[in-house]
Design an enzyme around this catalytic site. Structure first.
Site, short mmCIF file in Angstrom:
data_model
loop_
_atom_site.label_atom_id
_atom_site.label_comp_id
_atom_site.label_asym_id
_atom_site.label_seq_id
_atom_site.Cartn_x
_atom_site.Cartn_y
_atom_site.Cartn_z
N HIS A 1 0.82 -1.22 0.00
CA HIS A 1 0.00 0.00 0.00
C HIS A 1 0.85 1.27 0.00
O HIS A 1 0.32 2.37 -0.17
CB HIS A 1 -0.96 0.00 1.20
CG HIS A 1 -0.33 0.33 2.50
ND1 HIS A 1 0.05 -0.63 3.42
CD2 HIS A 1 -0.01 1.52 3.07
CE1 HIS A 1 0.57 -0.05 4.49
NE2 HIS A 1 0.54 1.26 4.29
N SER B 1 4.09 2.36 8.55
CA SER B 1 3.65 1.35 7.59
C SER B 1 4.81 0.89 6.73
O SER B 1 5.65 1.69 6.30
CB SER B 1 2.56 1.92 6.68
OG SER B 1 1.38 2.14 7.39
N GLY B 2 4.86 -0.40 6.45
CA GLY B 2 5.92 -0.95 5.64
C GLY B 2 7.18 -1.30 6.41
O GLY B 2 8.06 -1.99 5.89
#
Length: 253
Positions: free
Chosen positions: A65, A168-169
């Site tokens: 994403h 995130s990630g």
């Protein structure tokens, strides 16, 4: 450039926390320089958007994403070896991205397959500031569960945070025999460490075959590497505690 020393992947300048310390830490304190040498900042138009994990000299692991279709790859960059993103340190790197490979299962927030491989614009030279995390082998990758002690017997699970909304990630890492293995990728969650709102991670062990298909010479388990010294630079003493950690009640996809 003379070799500084031979070591294993994920040999961070970091010691385990003292006995009796909590398994669940939110917020925490600043991590010392070199504590998490595999931590990568993915930036878009010079602004941090996601974290990532260096897994070899040319590839990093992140979340699918983090690369929506409308965002141009040429406007991304990866920052490695940095302690404070606003103040580039000597020895830190800023590299363009060559390509990304998102998993075919990813269909949006909450779905499986929220994992991506990112090839750097050029290979990096390993230093005490820039080192890869180990990829798990099938045995460690299959020992996942809920957080706290969910990495399996004798393993320590932590997740370094870049910012409340910018993690995130980034990696979920487990420590085994003094080495750190990336076993999860931060995917999504409600708010930041809210009660009864677990952060959701992608289980790296479920995607080992996929990683092997796309990363040439991908190696799983412990890998020997060579680290090089920086001009005039020496690694700091190991930190007395592991700082800037967050371990939530996790759901692993």
């Amino acid at each position: 450039q003379a070799p500084h020393r031979r070591l294993h992947c994920s040999s961070a300048q970091l010691q385990s926390p003292p006995p009796g310390s909590t398994d669940r830490i939110v917020a925490g304190e600043d991590a010392p320089l070199g504590a998490w040498p595999w931590q990568v900042s993915l930036q878009y138009e010079n602004r941090h958007v996601c974290g990532a994990t260096l897994i070899n000299s040319e590839w990093v692991l992140s979340a699918a994403h983090c690369f929506p279709k409308h965002m141009e790859l040429s406007r991304y960059r990866a920052v490695l070896g940095s302690h404070q993103l606003s103040i580039p340190e000597p020895g830190s790197l800023q590299l363009p991205l060559s390509r990304t490979v998102g998993h075919a299962l990813y269909s949006g927030e909450g779905s499986s397959g929220d994992i991506a491989l990112v090839q750097l614009g050029r290979p990096v030279t390993f230093t005490w500031q820039v080192l890869p995390a180990c990829l798990p082998d099938a045995g460690l990758g299959g020992a996942q569960g809920w957080a706290g002690r969910g990495c399996g017997s004798g393993l320590r699970l932590v997740s370094p945070i870049l910012s409340p909304q910018g993690d995130s990630g980034g990696p979920l890492v487990c420590q085994k025999a003094g080495l750190w293995f990336v076993t999860g990728v931060i995917s999504w969650g409600e708010g930041c460490a809210l009660p009864n709102r677990p952060g959701v991670y992608i289980r790296v062990g479920a995607y080992l075959d996929w990683i092997g298909q796309h990363v040439p010479n991908a190696t799983f388990g412990v890998v020997n590497i060579t680290s090089y010294s920086l001009p005039g630079g020496v690694p700091p003493s190991p930190a007395p505690t592991a700082l800037l950690l967050a371990t939530w009640l996790l759901s692993i996809l």
